[in-house]
Design a protein around this motif. Sequence first.
Motif, PDB file in Angstrom:
ATOM      1  N   TYR A   1       0.877  -1.177   0.000  1.00  0.00           N
ATOM      2  CA  TYR A   1       0.000   0.000   0.000  1.00  0.00           C
ATOM      3  C   TYR A   1       0.914   1.227   0.000  1.00  0.00           C
ATOM      4  N   VAL A   2       0.651   2.176  -0.878  1.00  0.00           N
ATOM      5  CA  VAL A   2       1.496   3.374  -0.925  1.00  0.00           C
ATOM      6  C   VAL A   2       0.739   4.554  -0.314  1.00  0.00           C
ATOM      7  N   ASP A   3       1.376   5.199   0.643  1.00  0.00           N
ATOM      8  CA  ASP A   3       0.790   6.398   1.253  1.00  0.00           C
ATOM      9  C   ASP A   3       1.147   7.604   0.363  1.00  0.00           C
ATOM     10  N   PRO A   4       0.145   8.271  -0.224  1.00  0.00           N
ATOM     11  CA  PRO A   4       0.434   9.386  -1.142  1.00  0.00           C
ATOM     12  C   PRO A   4       1.283  10.489  -0.497  1.00  0.00           C
ATOM     13  N   LYS A   5       1.192  10.619   0.826  1.00  0.00           N
ATOM     14  CA  LYS A   5       1.988  11.658   1.511  1.00  0.00           C
ATOM     15  C   LYS A   5       3.469  11.310   1.439  1.00  0.00           C
ATOM     16  N   GLU A   6       3.767  10.063   1.792  1.00  0.00           N
ATOM     17  CA  GLU A   6       5.170   9.618   1.749  1.00  0.00           C
ATOM     18  C   GLU A   6       5.703   9.598   0.329  1.00  0.00           C
ATOM     19  N   ALA A   7       4.822   9.243  -0.611  1.00  0.00           N
ATOM     20  CA  ALA A   7       5.265   9.097  -2.004  1.00  0.00           C
ATOM     21  C   ALA A   7       5.487  10.440  -2.696  1.00  0.00           C
TER      22      ALA A   7
END
Length: 453
Positions: free
Chosen positions: A141-147
């Motif tokens: 799962y990718v967190d848009p904030k971190e990405a």
Amino acid sequence: MFKVCKFGGSSLADAAQVRKVCDIILADSARRIVVVSAPGKRHSNDIKVTDLLICCAAKALAGEDYQEVLQAIVVRYAEIAAELALPTTLVDEIAADLQRRVTGSRAHAGMFQDSMKAAGEDNSARLVAAAFKARGVVATYVDPKEAGMRLTNEFGNAQLLSDSYPLLESYLKKVDGIAVFPGFFGYTLAGEVATFPRGGSDITGAILAAAVKADVYENFTDVDSVYPVDPRIVPEVKKGIAVMTFREMRELAYAGFGVFHDEAVLPAVRAGIPINIRNTNHPEAPGTMLVVKRDYDCCAVVGIASDDGFVHLYIDKYLLNREVGLGRRLLQILESEKVSWEHMPTGIDNISVIIRGDAFDKDREERVLKRIHEELKPDNVLVERDHAIIMVVGEGMQYAVGMSARATRALADAGVNIEMLNQGASEISVMFGVRSADRIKAVRALYYAFFNS
Ligand code: ASP
């Protein structure tokens, strides 16, 4: 080969659909980034999770009881998770996430609404990543904030900040296995959730495809392909469009072509990444390819689109052709009334301006006509409502002889009076103005003129 795949709400509406999504991704090792929407409608009377979230946020803002709606949202995820035998802790986490959002600050309504709306996609991505893991597949799962999905703080209508591209690219390259990215939202520089306009998961997919320079952006929906004409007008249409260019898509979308909003995929278009529209429920169908350039041999015309509700504003003035500045003054009158005009065919002594009816209500009409009479001193002014526009679109038309003749003959045979014809402003389309009452008849006649063979 590197593909970014986006799945719309109907592709994630229930457990069977989520299974199909996983099967599609696993069928092709190039499918490495998956962008997901929130669960959509399972049947025509169902409610999308995003709409439930909007309703929940509205109740919370109004100080009303929102628990029932909130519970209905948790149940949507719980049912999917149970049928896929996913860990029960996942549903607990989703319930806790929703609770955290709804009890967060409501000081800024837009900010609060966006935080609620984003929960649909965010939890959908967590669920899909868990569904892959349950099948023994490495997925993250990718967190848009971190990405690094950085957006402007226009809540509900956010735009990408361009420094996101390199951040997203370097982050996504390091993700383990299949990257599952929630669509529809990102974060402002202050760290707040902000969403794109409705349907915005298409935008997320297009941004990621551009960021990683994907070979193709696959946009999975619930139709086999884009049809050359609206199937509600020509239900017997069978064959979809195999390939069309971005410019053709834009012209068709302008005149009411559905499937997706052309502006949503702009990031992929700008990067020249082909877009493949495909069907989750029929993945073996090749779908429709949107490309920069196509071969015109197969078909000069790719589609016929139509839209209703236009107003024609006609102005007649003898010797208008010799009067300097009249056009500018006319457009200034419209501009001061904040009326955007769509087309402006001109004659020697006349100008007609075509406007969308919803932008030109009766009050505006009255004020505009008064100023036209006072400032332009025309011989005659006329406003006619209930007009439609029909576009015959195809880049191949510029190289083929007799296309307009074929169209006008078909309209004449169908007994349709052409009120306006605009060719030349765009090399890739011919536009006809007809009475709204003639629209269906005209579209059908044009469809048979160009696609019958
Ligand atoms: N779930 C959001 C909506 O319904 C975004 C999307 O599906 O693209 O608008």
